[in-house]
Each structure stands twice: as structure tokens, then as C-alpha cells.
Design an enzyme around this catalytic site. Structure first.
Site, PDB file in Angstrom:
ATOM      1  N   LYS A   1      44.115 -89.398 -88.470  1.00  0.00           N
ATOM      2  CA  LYS A   1      42.849 -88.943 -88.982  1.00  0.00           C
ATOM      3  C   LYS A   1      42.888 -87.467 -89.345  1.00  0.00           C
ATOM      4  O   LYS A   1      41.972 -86.956 -90.000  1.00  0.00           O
ATOM      5  CB  LYS A   1      41.775 -89.148 -87.890  1.00  0.00           C
ATOM      6  CG  LYS A   1      41.535 -90.578 -87.509  1.00  0.00           C
ATOM      7  CD  LYS A   1      40.564 -90.632 -86.330  1.00  0.00           C
ATOM      8  CE  LYS A   1      41.146 -91.498 -85.254  1.00  0.00           C
ATOM      9  NZ  LYS A   1      40.335 -91.521 -84.042  1.00  0.00           N
ATOM     10  N   GLY A   2      43.929 -86.777 -88.917  1.00  0.00           N
ATOM     11  CA  GLY A   2      43.972 -85.319 -89.051  1.00  0.00           C
ATOM     12  C   GLY A   2      43.813 -84.804 -90.468  1.00  0.00           C
ATOM     13  O   GLY A   2      43.290 -83.708 -90.682  1.00  0.00           O
TER      14      GLY A   2
ATOM     15  N   GLU B   1      49.420 -83.652 -95.530  1.00  0.00           N
ATOM     16  CA  GLU B   1      49.468 -83.582 -94.062  1.00  0.00           C
ATOM     17  C   GLU B   1      48.661 -82.400 -93.558  1.00  0.00           C
ATOM     18  O   GLU B   1      48.632 -81.343 -94.197  1.00  0.00           O
ATOM     19  CB  GLU B   1      50.922 -83.407 -93.601  1.00  0.00           C
ATOM     20  CG  GLU B   1      51.609 -84.696 -93.220  1.00  0.00           C
ATOM     21  CD  GLU B   1      51.207 -85.202 -91.826  1.00  0.00           C
ATOM     22  OE1 GLU B   1      50.138 -84.826 -91.314  1.00  0.00           O
ATOM     23  OE2 GLU B   1      51.998 -85.979 -91.269  1.00  0.00           O
ATOM     24  N   ASP B   2      48.025 -82.579 -92.403  1.00  0.00           N
ATOM     25  CA  ASP B   2      47.314 -81.476 -91.774  1.00  0.00           C
ATOM     26  C   ASP B   2      48.285 -80.456 -91.190  1.00  0.00           C
ATOM     27  O   ASP B   2      48.182 -79.272 -91.434  1.00  0.00           O
ATOM     28  CB  ASP B   2      46.359 -82.001 -90.682  1.00  0.00           C
ATOM     29  CG  ASP B   2      47.031 -83.018 -89.754  1.00  0.00           C
ATOM     30  OD1 ASP B   2      48.228 -83.348 -89.952  1.00  0.00           O
ATOM     31  OD2 ASP B   2      46.364 -83.502 -88.819  1.00  0.00           O
TER      32      ASP B   2
ATOM     33  N   ASP C   1      54.543 -80.076 -87.014  1.00  0.00           N
ATOM     34  CA  ASP C   1      54.885 -79.398 -85.763  1.00  0.00           C
ATOM     35  C   ASP C   1      56.380 -79.557 -85.520  1.00  0.00           C
ATOM     36  O   ASP C   1      57.184 -78.745 -85.955  1.00  0.00           O
ATOM     37  CB  ASP C   1      54.027 -79.999 -84.643  1.00  0.00           C
ATOM     38  CG  ASP C   1      54.229 -79.313 -83.304  1.00  0.00           C
ATOM     39  OD1 ASP C   1      55.053 -78.401 -83.213  1.00  0.00           O
ATOM     40  OD2 ASP C   1      53.552 -79.704 -82.330  1.00  0.00           O
TER      41      ASP C   1
ATOM     42  N   PHE D   1      48.691 -74.690 -79.680  1.00  0.00           N
ATOM     43  CA  PHE D   1      47.935 -75.902 -79.983  1.00  0.00           C
ATOM     44  C   PHE D   1      46.622 -75.503 -80.638  1.00  0.00           C
ATOM     45  O   PHE D   1      45.816 -74.783 -80.060  1.00  0.00           O
ATOM     46  CB  PHE D   1      47.696 -76.727 -78.719  1.00  0.00           C
ATOM     47  CG  PHE D   1      47.217 -78.103 -79.040  1.00  0.00           C
ATOM     48  CD1 PHE D   1      48.109 -79.078 -79.466  1.00  0.00           C
ATOM     49  CD2 PHE D   1      45.869 -78.416 -78.960  1.00  0.00           C
ATOM     50  CE1 PHE D   1      47.661 -80.349 -79.800  1.00  0.00           C
ATOM     51  CE2 PHE D   1      45.409 -79.681 -79.283  1.00  0.00           C
ATOM     52  CZ  PHE D   1      46.312 -80.646 -79.704  1.00  0.00           C
ATOM     53  N   VAL D   2      46.423 -75.959 -81.855  1.00  0.00           N
ATOM     54  CA  VAL D   2      45.234 -75.563 -82.607  1.00  0.00           C
ATOM     55  C   VAL D   2      44.328 -76.766 -82.860  1.00  0.00           C
ATOM     56  O   VAL D   2      44.775 -77.909 -82.847  1.00  0.00           O
ATOM     57  CB  VAL D   2      45.613 -74.895 -83.950  1.00  0.00           C
ATOM     58  CG1 VAL D   2      46.324 -73.580 -83.716  1.00  0.00           C
ATOM     59  CG2 VAL D   2      46.463 -75.820 -84.820  1.00  0.00           C
TER      60      VAL D   2
ATOM     61  N   ARG E   1      37.422 -81.963 -84.537  1.00  0.00           N
ATOM     62  CA  ARG E   1      37.842 -82.227 -85.920  1.00  0.00           C
ATOM     63  C   ARG E   1      36.834 -81.665 -86.912  1.00  0.00           C
ATOM     64  O   ARG E   1      37.183 -81.321 -88.036  1.00  0.00           O
ATOM     65  CB  ARG E   1      37.965 -83.741 -86.167  1.00  0.00           C
ATOM     66  CG  ARG E   1      39.094 -84.418 -85.416  1.00  0.00           C
ATOM     67  CD  ARG E   1      39.290 -85.834 -85.955  1.00  0.00           C
ATOM     68  NE  ARG E   1      40.044 -86.690 -85.060  1.00  0.00           N
ATOM     69  CZ  ARG E   1      41.373 -86.745 -84.992  1.00  0.00           C
ATOM     70  NH1 ARG E   1      42.099 -85.964 -85.750  1.00  0.00           N
ATOM     71  NH2 ARG E   1      41.966 -87.572 -84.157  1.00  0.00           N
TER      72      ARG E   1
HETATM   73  P1  IMP Z   1      55.089 -83.681 -85.324  1.00  0.00           P
HETATM   74  O1  IMP Z   1      55.680 -85.046 -85.428  1.00  0.00           O
HETATM   75  O2  IMP Z   1      55.526 -82.969 -84.065  1.00  0.00           O
HETATM   76  O3  IMP Z   1      55.324 -82.827 -86.553  1.00  0.00           O
HETATM   77  O4  IMP Z   1      53.523 -83.846 -85.075  1.00  0.00           O
HETATM   78  C1  IMP Z   1      52.652 -84.109 -86.073  1.00  0.00           C
HETATM   79  C2  IMP Z   1      51.311 -84.572 -85.550  1.00  0.00           C
HETATM   80  O5  IMP Z   1      51.024 -84.079 -84.230  1.00  0.00           O
HETATM   81  C3  IMP Z   1      50.228 -84.005 -86.435  1.00  0.00           C
HETATM   82  O6  IMP Z   1      49.972 -84.842 -87.546  1.00  0.00           O
HETATM   83  C4  IMP Z   1      49.056 -83.890 -85.481  1.00  0.00           C
HETATM   84  O7  IMP Z   1      48.367 -85.109 -85.422  1.00  0.00           O
HETATM   85  C5  IMP Z   1      49.696 -83.613 -84.141  1.00  0.00           C
HETATM   86  N1  IMP Z   1      49.703 -82.163 -83.839  1.00  0.00           N
HETATM   87  C6  IMP Z   1      50.770 -81.342 -83.837  1.00  0.00           C
HETATM   88  N2  IMP Z   1      50.414 -80.076 -83.501  1.00  0.00           N
HETATM   89  C7  IMP Z   1      49.066 -80.111 -83.309  1.00  0.00           C
HETATM   90  C8  IMP Z   1      48.095 -79.092 -82.956  1.00  0.00           C
HETATM   91  O8  IMP Z   1      48.374 -77.899 -82.763  1.00  0.00           O
HETATM   92  N3  IMP Z   1      46.812 -79.527 -82.857  1.00  0.00           N
HETATM   93  C9  IMP Z   1      46.425 -80.816 -83.069  1.00  0.00           C
HETATM   94  N4  IMP Z   1      47.306 -81.783 -83.405  1.00  0.00           N
HETATM   95  C10 IMP Z   1      48.613 -81.437 -83.526  1.00  0.00           C
END
Ligand code: IMP
Length: 181
Positions: free
Chosen positions: A44-45, A100-101, A104, A153-154, A166
Site C-alpha cells: 500500500k506504500g 515505489e515509495d 531500503d 525508519f520513516v 500513511r
Molecule cells: P526492502 O525490500 O528492504 O527494500 O523494503 C522495501 C519495503 O519495506 C518498502 O516497500 C516498505 O514497505 C518497507 N520499508 C522499508 N523502509 C521503511 C521505512 O523507513 N518506513 C516504512 N516502511 C519501510
């Protein structure tokens, strides 16, 4: 109690986000001139960034969504991804821009890109509003980037903590006492 009072700091204001989206929209219009683009958002991000980016674009676009769940402990991603909602349409031969939002670790997006590439789109590129330094360790091909942010963490602008925040217009860091991890 106002939602914004839960933030320790605001990293990006609504104005900064909208200015950046406008700038990226002009680049996308130039790069995709004469081609129909399919924007794919990851629920949903990405809902807020999808809604705003799409409205800044002055060109025809289609929109579709996927929902995925990353199995991982707490707030970290494991790279094992399951599709909870797939796309409504076939993307073969289409120009796809994945919206993508946040990137990470980069594991989720790399999995998604492999999955989407196997469906043989004409082109496949990524717009990520936010990117954390961890993502730089893996090869994440982000063509359009909003902002590099610190490894914190944001929340806000689509991003949640336990499904909350959100609906904040800005992106910020939660006050530590509200953050379990
Ligand atoms: P990745 O696979 O580690 O790149 O994580 C991606 C997903 O983790 C994102 O699409 C978010 O849903 C979640 N995520 C990663 N960092 C944050 C954050 O700082 N706040 C909220 N959600 C996050």
C-alpha cells in the site's frame, strides 16, 4: 492529538515532495514521448506517490497495482516475497514504470523486477521516491529517484508504522518512544 506531533523530525515537507514529483514528471514526459506508459504501484506504500506522480504527468498513462508481502522479522525485509494481489492485465510489450515509495535493502524491488521482467514488457524502469543507503550495496536500477535519506525508519506519505501514519502529507522520523523496534 495531531498526527504530526508523533514525529521527532520532518525529513521532507509536502512542498518538497511535490516539487520533486513535478521535476521527475517532466523527465518522464521527455523520456517516454510518444509512448504509452503503464505505471505499476506496489500497495500500500506507493498509493500517495502514485496518485500525485500520475497527476503531475501531462501525458496518457495507465495505472495498475500489485500487492506483495515480504516475509521478514519486524521492520526488515527478508527478500522472500509473495504476491498477494497480481496485476489486472498482461504487461507483455508495454512500457512499464514501477513506482515505489521506498527502497531500503532493495530485496523487494529486485524480486519484483525479476518477476516483471519475465512477463516481457517492452521496457521496465523504476521510480523510487525514497532510497536508503543500504540499497546502494545491492544493484538496484533506480532510473528516477526522489530523495536519498538516512537509514532511519520513516513514516508518512504512504509509509506506515503498524498501519498508521500513511495519511501524513510529509515524511518524518517517529519519536523513539512510539517505535517498538
Ligand atoms: P526492502 O525490500 O528492504 O527494500 O523494503 C522495501 C519495503 O519495506 C518498502 O516497500 C516498505 O514497505 C518497507 N520499508 C522499508 N523502509 C521503511 C521505512 O523507513 N518506513 C516504512 N516502511 C519501510
Amino acid at each position: 492529538m495531531c498526527l504530526i506531533d508523533d514525529l521527532e523530525s520532518v525529513l521532507l515537507t509536502d512542498d518538497q515532495i511535490q516539487d520533486k514529483l513535478r521535476e521527475v514528471a517532466r523527465r518522464i514526459e521527455a523520456d517516454y514521448a510518444g509512448r504509452d506508459v503503464l505505471l505499476i504501484g506496489v500497495l500500500k506504500g506507493a498509493i500517495m506517490v502514485m496518485a500525485d506522480l500520475a497527476r503531475h504527468l501531462e501525458m496518457p498513462v495507465s495505472i495498475d497495482f500489485m500487492a506483495v508481502s515480504s516475509y521478514g522479522a519486524g521492520t526488515t525485509s527478508s527478500g522472500v516475497v509473495r504476491i498477494m494481489k497480481d496485476l489486472d492485465r498482461d504487461i507483455a510489450g508495454k512500457h512499464v514504470l514501477l513506482v515505489e515509495d521506498i527502497v531500503d535493502s532493495g530485496l523487494t524491488i529486485n524480486w519484483l523486477l525479476r518477476n516483471l521482467r519475465s512477463r516481457q514488457p517492452a521496457s521496465l524502469d523504476v521510480f523510487a521516491l525514497l532510497r536508503k543507503p543500504e540499497a546502494l550495496k545491492v544493484d538496484v536500477p533506480v532510473r528516477y529517484l526522489g530523495f536519498d535519506i538516512p537509514s532511519e525508519f520513516v513514516v508518512g506519505y504512504g509509509l506506515d508504522y503498524a498501519e498508521r501514519y500513511r495519511n501524513l502529507r510529509c515524511v518524518g522520523v517517529l519519536r523513539p518512544e512510539l517505535h517498538a523496534g
